[in-house]
Design a protein around this motif. Structure first.
Motif, PDB file in Angstrom:
ATOM      1  N   PRO A 190      29.959  28.482  50.450  1.00 37.25           N
ATOM      2  CA  PRO A 190      31.322  28.679  49.909  1.00 37.25           C
ATOM      3  C   PRO A 190      32.219  27.493  50.246  1.00 37.25           C
ATOM      4  CG  PRO A 190      30.993  30.034  51.843  1.00 37.25           C
ATOM      5  CD  PRO A 190      29.666  29.392  51.566  1.00 37.25           C
ATOM      6  N   ALA A 191      33.009  27.068  49.258  1.00 40.71           N
ATOM      7  CA  ALA A 191      33.885  25.906  49.432  1.00 40.71           C
ATOM      8  C   ALA A 191      35.054  26.030  48.471  1.00 40.71           C
ATOM      9  CB  ALA A 191      33.099  24.621  49.146  1.00 40.71           C
ATOM     10  N   PRO A 192      36.157  25.361  48.771  1.00 43.96           N
ATOM     11  CA  PRO A 192      37.295  25.370  47.839  1.00 43.96           C
ATOM     12  C   PRO A 192      36.903  24.783  46.496  1.00 43.96           C
ATOM     13  CG  PRO A 192      37.963  24.523  49.984  1.00 43.96           C
ATOM     14  CD  PRO A 192      36.475  24.624  50.020  1.00 43.96           C
ATOM     15  N   GLY A 194      28.146  34.553  34.405  1.00 49.58           N
ATOM     16  CA  GLY A 194      27.801  35.348  35.571  1.00 49.58           C
ATOM     17  C   GLY A 194      27.045  34.592  36.642  1.00 49.58           C
ATOM     18  N   LEU A 195      27.264  33.281  36.747  1.00 45.95           N
ATOM     19  CA  LEU A 195      26.570  32.487  37.763  1.00 45.95           C
ATOM     20  C   LEU A 195      27.478  32.062  38.918  1.00 45.95           C
ATOM     21  CD1 LEU A 195      24.335  30.161  35.541  1.00 45.95           C
ATOM     22  CD2 LEU A 195      23.686  32.274  36.708  1.00 45.95           C
ATOM     23  N   ALA A 196      28.808  32.138  38.745  1.00 45.94           N
ATOM     24  CA  ALA A 196      29.735  31.689  39.785  1.00 45.94           C
ATOM     25  C   ALA A 196      30.935  32.620  39.842  1.00 45.94           C
ATOM     26  CB  ALA A 196      30.182  30.259  39.515  1.00 45.94           C
ATOM     27  N   SER A 197      31.570  32.670  41.010  1.00 45.01           N
ATOM     28  CA  SER A 197      32.747  33.525  41.179  1.00 45.01           C
ATOM     29  C   SER A 197      33.954  32.892  40.504  1.00 45.01           C
ATOM     30  CB  SER A 197      33.034  33.731  42.672  1.00 45.01           C
ATOM     31  OG  SER A 197      33.286  32.481  43.305  1.00 45.01           O
ATOM     32  N   ALA A 198      34.894  33.718  40.074  1.00 44.02           N
ATOM     33  CA  ALA A 198      36.078  33.244  39.358  1.00 44.02           C
ATOM     34  C   ALA A 198      37.208  32.952  40.350  1.00 44.02           C
ATOM     35  CB  ALA A 198      36.524  34.281  38.340  1.00 44.02           C
ATOM     36  N   PRO A 199      37.790  31.732  40.331  1.00 47.58           N
ATOM     37  CA  PRO A 199      38.918  31.416  41.221  1.00 47.58           C
ATOM     38  C   PRO A 199      40.244  31.828  40.596  1.00 47.58           C
ATOM     39  CG  PRO A 199      38.312  29.469  39.996  1.00 47.58           C
ATOM     40  CD  PRO A 199      37.379  30.572  39.527  1.00 47.58           C
ATOM     41  N   ARG A 200      41.205  32.081  41.449  1.00 47.90           N
ATOM     42  CA  ARG A 200      42.556  32.359  40.941  1.00 47.90           C
ATOM     43  C   ARG A 200      43.431  31.115  41.033  1.00 47.90           C
ATOM     44  NH1 ARG A 200      41.154  36.792  43.928  1.00 47.90           N
ATOM     45  NH2 ARG A 200      42.227  35.945  45.763  1.00 47.90           N
ATOM     46  N   ASP A 256      43.348  26.576  42.472  1.00 46.83           N
ATOM     47  CA  ASP A 256      42.467  25.469  42.845  1.00 46.83           C
ATOM     48  C   ASP A 256      41.999  25.557  44.284  1.00 46.83           C
ATOM     49  OD1 ASP A 256      42.620  24.460  40.348  1.00 46.83           O
ATOM     50  OD2 ASP A 256      44.084  22.878  40.813  1.00 46.83           O
ATOM     51  N   GLY A 257      42.777  26.135  45.144  1.00 53.26           N
ATOM     52  CA  GLY A 257      42.413  26.189  46.549  1.00 53.26           C
ATOM     53  C   GLY A 257      41.479  27.333  46.901  1.00 53.26           C
ATOM     54  N   ASP A 258      41.214  28.211  45.972  1.00 50.65           N
ATOM     55  CA  ASP A 258      40.369  29.364  46.259  1.00 50.65           C
ATOM     56  C   ASP A 258      38.951  28.923  46.599  1.00 50.65           C
ATOM     57  OD1 ASP A 258      42.378  31.107  45.901  1.00 50.65           O
ATOM     58  OD2 ASP A 258      41.616  32.021  44.071  1.00 50.65           O
ATOM     59  N   VAL A 259      38.330  29.681  47.491  1.00 43.71           N
ATOM     60  CA  VAL A 259      36.932  29.428  47.841  1.00 43.71           C
ATOM     61  C   VAL A 259      36.039  30.063  46.775  1.00 43.71           C
ATOM     62  CG1 VAL A 259      35.112  29.924  49.515  1.00 43.71           C
ATOM     63  CG2 VAL A 259      37.375  29.234  50.302  1.00 43.71           C
ATOM     64  N   VAL A 260      35.081  29.312  46.306  1.00 46.94           N
ATOM     65  CA  VAL A 260      34.172  29.811  45.269  1.00 46.94           C
ATOM     66  C   VAL A 260      32.735  29.680  45.765  1.00 46.94           C
ATOM     67  CG1 VAL A 260      35.698  29.294  43.327  1.00 46.94           C
ATOM     68  CG2 VAL A 260      34.121  27.541  44.166  1.00 46.94           C
ATOM     69  N   ALA A 261      31.838  30.408  45.063  1.00 44.88           N
ATOM     70  CA  ALA A 261      30.420  30.392  45.451  1.00 44.88           C
ATOM     71  C   ALA A 261      29.584  30.919  44.294  1.00 44.88           C
ATOM     72  CB  ALA A 261      30.197  31.258  46.695  1.00 44.88           C
ATOM     73  N   PRO A 262      28.294  30.628  44.298  1.00 50.82           N
ATOM     74  CA  PRO A 262      27.414  31.253  43.308  1.00 50.82           C
ATOM     75  C   PRO A 262      27.346  32.757  43.552  1.00 50.82           C
ATOM     76  CG  PRO A 262      26.333  29.379  44.377  1.00 50.82           C
ATOM     77  CD  PRO A 262      27.557  29.696  45.173  1.00 50.82           C
ATOM     78  N   VAL A 263      27.097  33.507  42.505  1.00 49.18           N
ATOM     79  CA  VAL A 263      26.930  34.953  42.623  1.00 49.18           C
ATOM     80  C   VAL A 263      25.491  35.297  42.260  1.00 49.18           C
ATOM     81  CG1 VAL A 263      29.346  35.386  42.077  1.00 49.18           C
ATOM     82  CG2 VAL A 263      27.667  35.339  40.238  1.00 49.18           C
ATOM     83  N   PRO A 264      25.013  36.490  42.671  1.00 46.94           N
ATOM     84  CA  PRO A 264      23.627  36.864  42.313  1.00 46.94           C
ATOM     85  C   PRO A 264      23.390  36.685  40.818  1.00 46.94           C
ATOM     86  CG  PRO A 264      24.509  38.435  43.867  1.00 46.94           C
ATOM     87  CD  PRO A 264      25.650  37.512  43.507  1.00 46.94           C
TER      88      PRO A 264
END
Length: 327
Positions: free
Chosen positions: A31-33, A59-65, A67-75
Motif C-alpha cells: 500500500p502506498a499513496p 476490479g484490480l485496484a482500490s478506488a482513491p478519494r 491524491d494522498g489516499d493510500v491505494v493497493a491491488p484488490v483480490p
C-alpha cells in the motif's frame, strides 16, 4: 513470474500499456499513496488518472478519494473474470467479422476460386489437420467411423475433450470398428460413457467427419490399395450438402449403440457389451474375444439373456433389448 511476462498477460487480457505499468507498480509499492504510485510508474500526468481508473473499473485496484489516499491491488478474481469475458466477446466478434468477410468473398467470386472448395491433404499433414478440425468444432461433429485408422496420438483424448466442451458428437460405427482389436474398449466405450451418441451399421460408405456446418474431412483410405495417408477437406458446396444428407440418412438407418434409459435393475456391463456387439453384427469369435470368454460360455450367456427377454432367437432378443432400453 517476471514483470515482462506479467505485463504480457495483462495485455492479453485487454489492458493497455499504461494500465499494466501502473498495476506492476502497485504490486511493488502498495500500500502506498496514489501520488507515489503515479511517480514510480512513469506514466505521465495527463494519462495517469484515466489509466488508473481502468484498474479500478476492472476490479484490480482500490478506488482513491484524493491524491494522498493510500491505494493497493484488490483480490483479482472478479476483475479477471470481467476482463476474460470482455476479451472473449471481442475475439468472438472478430471471428464473426472475418468469417462473414470470407463468406461474402466466396459468394461474390466463387467461380474464380472454385478449386478451393476441395483441398487435398496428404502424408504427415493428415494427422495434425484432423486434430485441428476436432478442436475447432463449436456445436456438433458427425462421423462415419471404420478402419483403417490414421495413426494419431491418443485420439480418445481429443474426442473426450470435445465432448467436455459441450460439442454434440454423433458417430455411426461400422461392424469392423467393433471388431477391430481394442477399439471397442479403448475408444468407443469411453466416448459413449462421456455422452457420445453412437449407432452401428454393417458397413459405412466412406470415412467421414463433418465439423459443424463448416466443412467435412473425407478419408481416401483404401485398404486394398494400401492408401492410408490422403484426405479431402470439403468446404460448403453441393458435395458438402450431399455428404451431410448421406450421414443423416445413414444415421436414421443405423442401430442405436446405447439407449438413454435402462430397464429397472439394469444389466451387468459385460452383458450390455455383449448386446452392443451382437446388435452391431460382430461374429461370435469376435464377441468372445472382446469379452475374454470362451465360445461355450458366450452361448450360455446368450441363452440366459434370451430367456430373460422371452426371445426365441437372437433377432427377437435384439428387438426386445432395444425396446427395454438395453441397446
Amino acid at each position: 513470474m517476471t514483470n515482462a511476462r506479467l505485463g504480457e498477460a495483462l495485455r492479453l487480457l485487454g489492458l493497455d500499456a499504461a494500465a499494466a505499468r501502473i498495476y506492476l507498480t502497485l504490486l511493488d509499492l502498495a500500500p502506498a499513496p496514489l501520488g507515489a504510485v503515479a511517480a514510480a510508474s512513469g506514466v505521465g500526468e495527463p494519462d495517469f488518472p484515466a489509466a488508473y481508473q481502468v484498474l479500478v473499473d476492472t476490479g484490480l485496484a482500490s478506488a482513491p478519494r484524493a491524491d494522498g489516499d493510500v491505494v493497493a491491488p484488490v483480490p483479482p478474481a472478479a476483475g479477471l473474470e470481467l476482463l476474460a469475458r470482455h476479451r472473449a466477446a471481442e475475439v468472438e466478434e472478430s471471428r464473426i467479422a472475418v468469417s462473414g468477410a470470407f463468406d461474402s468473398f466466396r459468394r461474390q467470386r466463387l467461380a474464380a476460386y472454385n478449386d478451393d472448395l476441395v483441398e487435398v491433404v496428404t502424408g504427415d499433414a493428415v494427422g495434425p489437420r484432423i486434430r485441428r478440425a476436432w478442436a475447432s468444432a463449436r456445436e456438433q461433429i458427425r462421423q462415419f467411423e471404420s478402419p483403417p485408422y490414421v495413426p494419431l496420438t491418443d485420439p480418445t483424448r481429443d474426442a473426450l475433450a470435445t465432448l467436455a466442451r459441450g460439442v454434440t458428437q454423433r458417430v455411426v460405427y461400422s461392424r469392423e470398428s467393433l471388431e477391430y482389436p481394442g477399439r471397442l474398449q479403448e475408444v468407443i466405450e469411453p466416448c459413449v460413457r462421456a455422452g457420445e451418441q453412437a449407432r452401428v451399421l454393417p458397413s459405412v460408405p466412406v470415412k467421414l467427419v463433418i465439423i459443424d456446418d463448416a466443412y467435412a474431412l473425407v478419408s481416401l483410405s483404401i485398404e486394398e490399395a494400401d492408401v492410408h495417408n490422403t484426405m479431402l477437406v470439403v468446404q460448403p458446396c453441393g458435395l458438402f450438402s450431399a455428404l451431410v444428407a448421406l450421414f443423416e440418412q445413414s444415421w436414421r438407418n443405423a442401430v442405436p449403440f446405447q439407449g438413454r434409459t435402462t430397464r429397472p435393475g439394469g444389466l451387468p456391463p459385460a452383458d450390455r457389451r455383449l448386446l452392443w456387439l451382437l446388435a452391431g453384427g460382430a461374429a461370435d469369435e469376435v464377441i468372445a474375444r472382446e469379452l475374454g470368454i470362451s465360445r461355450r460360455t458366450l452361448y450360455r450367456r446368450l441363452q440366459t439373456l434370451m430367456a430373460r427377454l422371452g426371445a426365441a432367437n437372437r433377432f427377437q432378443m435384439a428387438l426386445q433389448a432395444q425396446r427395454h432400453g438395453w441397446l
